[in-house]
Design a protein around this motif. Structure first.
Motif, PDB file in Angstrom:
ATOM      1  N   GLU A 177       1.099  -1.328   0.026  1.00 48.72           N
ATOM      2  CA  GLU A 177       0.105   0.094   0.213  1.00 48.72           C
ATOM      3  C   GLU A 177       1.425   1.425   0.181  1.00 48.72           C
ATOM      4  O   GLU A 177       1.849   1.322   0.326  1.00 48.72           O
ATOM      5  N   GLY A 178       0.299   2.592  -0.826  1.00 45.19           N
ATOM      6  CA  GLY A 178       1.345   3.133  -1.083  1.00 45.19           C
ATOM      7  C   GLY A 178       2.572   3.353  -2.560  1.00 45.19           C
ATOM      8  O   GLY A 178       3.406   3.940  -2.334  1.00 45.19           O
ATOM      9  N   THR A 244       5.961  10.529  -1.765  1.00 43.13           N
ATOM     10  CA  THR A 244       4.927  10.252  -0.717  1.00 43.13           C
ATOM     11  C   THR A 244       4.592   8.843  -1.101  1.00 43.13           C
ATOM     12  O   THR A 244       3.009   8.654  -0.620  1.00 43.13           O
ATOM     13  N   GLY A 245       5.549   7.814  -1.618  1.00 42.22           N
ATOM     14  CA  GLY A 245       4.957   6.355  -1.318  1.00 42.22           C
ATOM     15  C   GLY A 245       5.582   5.865  -0.361  1.00 42.22           C
ATOM     16  O   GLY A 245       5.389   6.434   0.899  1.00 42.22           O
ATOM     17  N   VAL A 287      -2.903  14.403   7.946  1.00 45.61           N
ATOM     18  CA  VAL A 287      -3.306  13.336   7.138  1.00 45.61           C
ATOM     19  C   VAL A 287      -3.081  13.136   6.177  1.00 45.61           C
ATOM     20  O   VAL A 287      -2.648  14.887   5.061  1.00 45.61           O
ATOM     21  N   ARG A 288      -2.649  12.040   4.861  1.00 43.61           N
ATOM     22  CA  ARG A 288      -1.671  12.817   3.724  1.00 43.61           C
ATOM     23  C   ARG A 288      -2.748  12.693   2.588  1.00 43.61           C
ATOM     24  O   ARG A 288      -3.596  12.424   2.523  1.00 43.61           O
ATOM     25  N   ARG A 293      -7.178  14.671  -4.370  1.00 41.47           N
ATOM     26  CA  ARG A 293      -7.241  16.361  -3.283  1.00 41.47           C
ATOM     27  C   ARG A 293      -5.820  16.682  -4.287  1.00 41.47           C
ATOM     28  O   ARG A 293      -5.479  17.556  -4.582  1.00 41.47           O
ATOM     29  N   GLN A 294      -4.824  16.199  -4.302  1.00 37.98           N
ATOM     30  CA  GLN A 294      -3.318  16.461  -4.436  1.00 37.98           C
ATOM     31  C   GLN A 294      -3.875  17.921  -5.763  1.00 37.98           C
ATOM     32  O   GLN A 294      -2.702  18.672  -5.706  1.00 37.98           O
ATOM     33  N   THR A 295      -4.560  16.936  -6.466  1.00 38.63           N
ATOM     34  CA  THR A 295      -4.311  17.570  -8.430  1.00 38.63           C
ATOM     35  C   THR A 295      -5.578  18.271  -8.294  1.00 38.63           C
ATOM     36  O   THR A 295      -5.151  19.712  -9.289  1.00 38.63           O
TER      37      THR A 295
END
Length: 513
Positions: A177-178, A244-245, A287-288, A293-295
Motif C-alpha cells: 500500500e502506497g 509520497t510513496g 493526514v496525507r 485532492r493533490q490534483t
C-alpha cells in the motif's frame, strides 16, 4: 525461449524509445524483475520478466525506436526456472517413489492450490500512466470471488477498483500500500479454483517488501528506475526528493514535481529545498492528501497562475421555471421516469448563450484561439473524495429529459466511484451549483483549459421591483468567472444577460424564438 515484447502503451501511443536495460545479457532474472525501461512522449514504462530464467539475448538497444509488439530480447531457461513453474523433471520422476499413481496434473495436490493467476492493474485512461495502490481489501489466504474487488488504486483523476480475475484464494501480494503502479503491472497472484487458503499465503505477506528489491537504494530509501532516470537527467540527487510513496519512497510523480519546482526556482539561483513539515500539536492530526485532492489543489492553483480570471455577477428571477416545473412535474416523471430539475434549464440556457458568445466556449493554445463548435458541458459534482467534473456530451442535441438523465447517471457514477477518465475529459464549459450547499454568492474558479464557468447559488425570497411595484420573488445570484485574455468584459456580461433572459422566459428558450 520466451520473447520479451513491447507492451501496449496507450490508445494513442504506437512507438517508444528503449531507455535503459537494467539487466545484462546472461543475467539471471526472476519473474516480475524489471528488465528494461521504455520512454514515450507521455509515459515511462517498465517491462518485466514473465518468468524466471536468463536474459539470453538483447535485440533492441538503448536509444532504438520500437513499435508495439516488437521483440526487445529473449528470455531463456535457467537455474530454478523449471522448479518455479512446478514442472521440473526431477519432481515428476520422484512422484512414483511416494506411492500411488502419478496424478494427471503431474504434481499431487495441484487441485488444492489451483492455477496461479496474475492480478493486473487495469487501464486507467489515455492520459493516466501511474497510480497509487491505496488499499488492499483482501489479505493473503483470503477466499475471493471472480470480479470481487481486491484492491483500490488512486490516480490524480479517479479511484479505480481492481477485481479478481477468477474464484480462488489470494496467494500473495507483490506491491505494498502506497506503492506507485502502472497499467498492466502485476500487483498480486491468485490460486484460481482453490477452496482453502494456500500454504504459501503466510510467507507471501513479505512479498511487498521483497518486491522493492529491484530498484536501487540511495541512502535509507530504495529508488525506482524511473526516479533514477529523471534525477540523472535533471542533475539532482534522488535522495533529496521528498516521497509520497510507501515508507517515504519517491514516485515518478514526486520526481517530476521536484524537478519542475527546481527548474522554476533556478532563475533566482536559490537552492531548492523541500518545505519541512511543521510540528503538530496534541489536538492536531496530520493526514496525507489523496492523489485526487493533490490534483485538485494543483489544478486550481494553475488556473489562478495562468489565466487572467475575472468574475461578473447578475441575478435571475426563478419564478417562471419554478411554476413550469410545478405545473408539468407529474407528467414529466410519468413520461420520462425522472424528475425535472433546475440543472437542465441552466445547461440549455448556457448552450444558447455559448452559441451567441463563442469566445466563452473557446480556449487559448499558445498564441492561438481554438473555437469549439460543440457543447460538452461539465457539471461539478461533490463527492467524499473531492470535487469532480463529469461532462454531458453534445448538450445542444439533448432534450431536457436527456440532460436530466445524463446528469443523474454521471452523479451516481461519481458517488459510487465509477467515473472513468473519459467521463471527465474534453468539457468546453462548466456549471457549478454551490446553491445545494446553501451558498448565496461565490466566485467559481476556472477548469483549465476552459475559458468560462457559471456559478449557481441558492434561491432566496427577496424584494424586487416589478413594473414599479415591490414584490417578493425567488431570486438567485449568478456568477460567471472567465479568462479575460480571451473573453472581453462586454462578451462576459452579454453571456450572463442571455442566460438570465432564457431562465426568466424558458418558453421562448425552448421554442428557440
Amino acid at each position: 525461449m520466451t520473447d520479451i515484447t513491447v507492451p501496449t502503451l496507450g490508445e494513442s501511443i504506437t512507438e517508444a524509445t528503449v531507455g535503459q536495460w537494467l539487466k545484462a545479457k546472461g543475467d539471471q532474472v526472476k519473474k516480475d524483475d524489471v528488465l528494461v525501461e521504455l520512454e514515450t512522449d507521455k509515459v515511462s514504462v517498465e517491462v518485466s520478466a514473465t518468468e524466471d530464467g536468463v536474459l539470453s539475448e538483447i535485440i533492441a538497444n538503448e536509444g532504438d525506436t520500437v513499435e508495439i509488439g516488437a521483440i526487445l530480447g529473449k528470455l531463456g531457461e535457467g537455474s530454478g526456472a523449471g522448479a518455479a513453474n512446478g514442472k521440473s523433471d526431477t519432481a515428476a520422476d520422484a512422484l512414483p517413489e511416494h506411492g500411488g499413481p502419478k496424478e494427471k496434473g503431474g504434481v499431487p495436490g495441484k487441485e488444492d492450490k489451483g492455477e496461479l493467476m496474475d492480478v493486473e492493474v487495469p487501464t486507467m485512461g489515455e492520459s493516466v500512466a501511474e497510480g497509487t495502490l491505496s488499499t488492499f481489501l483482501k489479505a493473503p489466504g483470503d477466499a475471493v470471488k471472480k470480479d470481487e474487488t481486491i484492491a483500490e488504486i488512486e490516480t490524480d483523476k479517479v479511484a479505480l477498483e481492481v477485481p479478481s480475475p477468477a474464484d480462488g484464494v489470494l496467494a500473495e501480494l507483490l506491491v505494498a500500500e502506497g506503492d506507485s503502479v502502472t497499467p498492466g503491472s502485476v500487483i498480486a497472484r491468485i490460486n484460481a479454483g482453490a477452496s482453502a487458503p494456500a500454504k504459501s499465503a503466510a510467507p507471501a505477506a513479505s512479498a511487498p517488501a521483497a518486491s522493492t528489491s529491484t530498484p536501487a537504494a540511495t541512502g535509507d530509501r530504495p529508488v525506482a528506475p524511473s526516479v533514477r532516470r529523471i534525477s540523472s537527467e535533471a542533475g539532482v540527487n534522488p535522495s533529496d526528493i521528498p516521497g509520497t510513496g510507501k515508507d517515504g519512497r519517491a514516485t515518478k510523480a514526486d520526481a517530476m514535481e521536484y524537478v519542475n519546482s527546481a527548474a522554476k526556482s533556478a532563475a533566482s539561483s536559490a537552492p531548492t529545498q523541500a518545505k519541512e513539515p511543521r510540528d503538530i500539536g496534541p489536538r492536531e492530526e496530520r493526514v496525507r492528501m489523496t492523489r485526487l485532492r493533490q490534483t485538485i489543489a494543483r489544478r486550481l492553483k494553475e488556473a489562478q497562475d495562468t489565466a487572467a480570471m475575472l468574475t461578473t455577477f447578475n441575478d435571475v428571477d426563478m419564478g417562471a421555471i419554478m411554476d413550469l416545473r410545478k405545473k408539468h412535474q407529474d407528467a414529466f416523471v410519468a413520461k420520462h421516469g425522472i424528475k425535472l430539475g433546475f440543472m437542465s434549464f441552466f445547461v440549455k440556457a448556457c448552450v444558447n448563450a455559448l452559441k451567441e458568445v463563442p469566445a466563452v466556449n473557446a480556449e487559448i493554445d499558445g498564441q492561438d484561439i481554438i473555437y469549439k463548435n460543440f457543447y460538452d458541458v461539465g457539471v461539478a459534482v461533490g463527492t467524499e473524495k473531492g470535487l469532480v467534473v463529469p461532462v454531458v456530451r453534445d448538450s445542444d442535441d439533448l432534450s431536457l429529459a436527456g440532460i436530466e438523465k445524463a446528469i443523474a447517471n454521471l452523479g451516481k457514477k461519481a458517488r459510487d466511484g465509477e467515473l472513468t477518465i473519459g467521463d471527465m475529459q474534453g468539457g468546453t464549459f462548466t456549471i457549478s451549483n454551490g446553491g445545494i450547499y446553501g451558498s448565496l454568492m461565490s466566485t467559481p474558479i476556472l477548469n483549465p483549459p476552459q475559458s468560462g464557468v457559471l456559478g449557481m447559488h441558492r434561491i432566496e425570497q427577496r424584494p424586487v421591483a416589478v413594473n414599479g411595484e415591490v414584490k417578493i420573488r425567488p431570486m438567485m445570484y449568478l456568477a460567471l468567472s472567465y479568462d479575460h485574455r480571451i473573453v472581453d468584459g462586454k462578451e462576459a456580461v452579454t453571456f450572463l444577460v442571455r442566460v438570465k433572459e432564457a431562465l426568466e422566459d424558458p418558453e421562448r428558450m425552448l421554442l428557440e424564438v
